[in-house]
Design an enzyme around this catalytic site. Structure first.
Site, PDB file in Angstrom:
ATOM      1  CD  GLN A  39      -3.021   0.878   0.089  1.00 37.37           C
ATOM      2  OE1 GLN A  39      -3.244  -0.241  -0.368  1.00 37.37           O
ATOM      3  NE2 GLN A  39      -3.659   1.960  -0.332  1.00 37.37           N
TER       4      GLN A  39
ATOM      5  CB  VAL B 222      -4.587   5.707  -3.017  1.00 33.36           C
ATOM      6  CG1 VAL B 222      -3.468   6.684  -2.722  1.00 33.36           C
ATOM      7  CG2 VAL B 222      -4.161   4.281  -2.700  1.00 33.36           C
ATOM      8  CB  ALA B 223      -6.394   3.811   1.943  1.00 33.38           C
TER       9      ALA B 223
ATOM     10  CG  HIS C  45      -6.923  -3.293  -0.984  1.00 31.77           C
ATOM     11  ND1 HIS C  45      -7.451  -4.222  -1.858  1.00 31.77           N
ATOM     12  CD2 HIS C  45      -7.333  -2.095  -1.446  1.00 31.77           C
ATOM     13  CE1 HIS C  45      -8.137  -3.609  -2.808  1.00 31.77           C
ATOM     14  NE2 HIS C  45      -8.087  -2.311  -2.575  1.00 31.77           N
TER      15      HIS C  45
ATOM     16  CD  GLU D 117     -11.345   3.679  -4.511  1.00 30.08           C
ATOM     17  OE1 GLU D 117     -11.495   2.506  -4.078  1.00 30.08           O
ATOM     18  OE2 GLU D 117     -10.317   4.337  -4.329  1.00 30.08           O
TER      19      GLU D 117
ATOM     20  CG  HIS E 245     -12.809  -0.641  -2.505  1.00 29.81           C
ATOM     21  ND1 HIS E 245     -11.503  -1.080  -2.413  1.00 29.81           N
ATOM     22  CD2 HIS E 245     -13.306  -0.728  -1.250  1.00 29.81           C
ATOM     23  CE1 HIS E 245     -11.236  -1.394  -1.155  1.00 29.81           C
ATOM     24  NE2 HIS E 245     -12.318  -1.188  -0.434  1.00 29.81           N
TER      25      HIS E 245
END
Length: 365
Positions: A242, A262-263, A270, A326, A329
């Protein structure tokens, strides 16, 4: 032989004393002692510690702390326990509270003279932050709602909050991870397995936790029967995976945009092994450009809840989730939670804001 070995050791120690100094040698010896002698639980009791070794064993069983930190916490706890006992906190109660409370938390309770009877209902709610108890008591709100609204306003991202929280049980299927709600970089689920559906050709992340894998596999089979052709584009990603993705986005778009797209590492679904990016055969063969344009997406959006999955970042809920739309997702939360989220048009944030946490988390100071 023993005499010769002893003489060699004496010479070795003398050389060390000359080369690195007395304090350094003592530190080395202590550290060796700490990591060998103390790492065996049955050896705690060989310390002169007023019987504290039983508590050392207990406290070390749920904390990944060094032996020195365990000893320091437990010994300091005993120094203040009389104050807690006078306020109605039994040793058994304190042992339970030790799982989430720091020594500063215990001292705060003593300083405020909060009896156990006065604040026990707050302490029994997952996510209670001791230093916020004065605000809870004067809020006149439902106890759970007081904790959520006062201590965790940033569950919903439009409430800005500088606090960050550490999640102790990322294995919980309803766990909320997002900016400010972090899991350990070392966390890796122990029930990951390869998903038995088509995998995108460039996807190196094709594992999920067993429950989540079962869910997407069943959805894939049912979708096939109806003419929908799903595939997995990304499953479990480690903290380092990540981080690589996040760093790449920062280079391309800058920090502020990257955070929306994005995280942050340590806050990704994830890494839980419960979040997944779904695609379709039509996207993989180039017939469709993105998953959000496909019939498969429309079908998943309306039916994923039947399998325990939710569309995690809907287009009209960005202010709540903090992540832009998203359509690919999805997140496994179990059928019961997924059904309610779907029927009420909620996000996971809204579910948590209503029902609270079912796992322990604590404030990162």
């Amino acid at each position: 032989m023993k005499l010769k070995f002893r003489n060699v050791m004496i010479v070795f120690i003398c050389i060390c004393l000359v080369c690195v100094g007395f304090k350094k040698v003592i530190t080395i010896v202590y550290d060796c002692f700490d990591t060998t002698f103390l790492n065996n639980d049955h050896n705690w009791d060989q310390y002169s510690n007023n019987g504290h070794y039983e508590m050392y064993n207990y406290y070390s069983s749920f904390n990944q702390l060094s032996n020195k930190d365990v000893i320091q916490y437990v010994d300091n706890f005993y120094d203040i326990y009389d104050g807690l006992e006078s306020l109605g906190y039994s040793m058994e109660t304190c042992k339970k509270l030790m799982q989430t409370l720091s020594l500063d938390d215990f001292q705060f309770i003593i300083n405020k003279k909060y009896t156990f009877q006065k604040i026990k209902d707050y302490l029994n709610i997952k996510g209670c932050i001791v230093k916020d108890i004065p605000k809870y008591l004067t809020s006149y709100q439902n106890k759970r709602h007081a904790i959520l609204s006062i201590s965790y306003p940033s569950i919903q991202s439009y409430n800005k909050n500088k606090r960050s929280y550490y999640i102790h049980d990322p294995y919980n299927i309803s766990v909320l991870v997002k900016s400010g709600f972090e899991i350990s970089p070392d966390y890796k689920p122990d029930d990951l397995r390869k998903v038995k559906i088509p995998i995108a050709s460039d996807n190196e992340h094709y594992t999920l936790r067993n429950e989540a894998a079962n869910a997407i596999e069943k959805m894939y089979i049912d979708g096939q029967d109806l003419g929908y052709h799903l595939a997995l584009n990304s499953g479990y990603r480690s903290y380092d995976d990540q981080k690589d993705i996040y760093d790449e986005y920062v280079k391309k778009y800058g920090i502020s945009s990257a955070k929306r797209l994005v995280a942050l590492p340590g806050t990704s679904e994830h890494q839980l092994g419960l979040g997944m990016d779904i695609t379709s055969q039509s996207v993989m063969n180039g017939t469709k450009r993105v998953f959000g344009d496909t019939d498969e997406y429309l079908w998943c959006k309306e039916n994923a809840y039947k399998y325990g999955l939710i569309l995690r970042y809907p287009q009209n809920k960005t202010d709540i989730t903090g992540i832009t739309n998203e359509p690919w997702h999805f997140r496994y939360v179990g059928k019961k939670i997924a059904k309610e989220i779907y029927e009420k048009n909620w996000t996971l944030e809204e579910y948590i804001s209503t029902y609270g946490f079912t796992y322990d988390l604590s404030l990162i100071e």
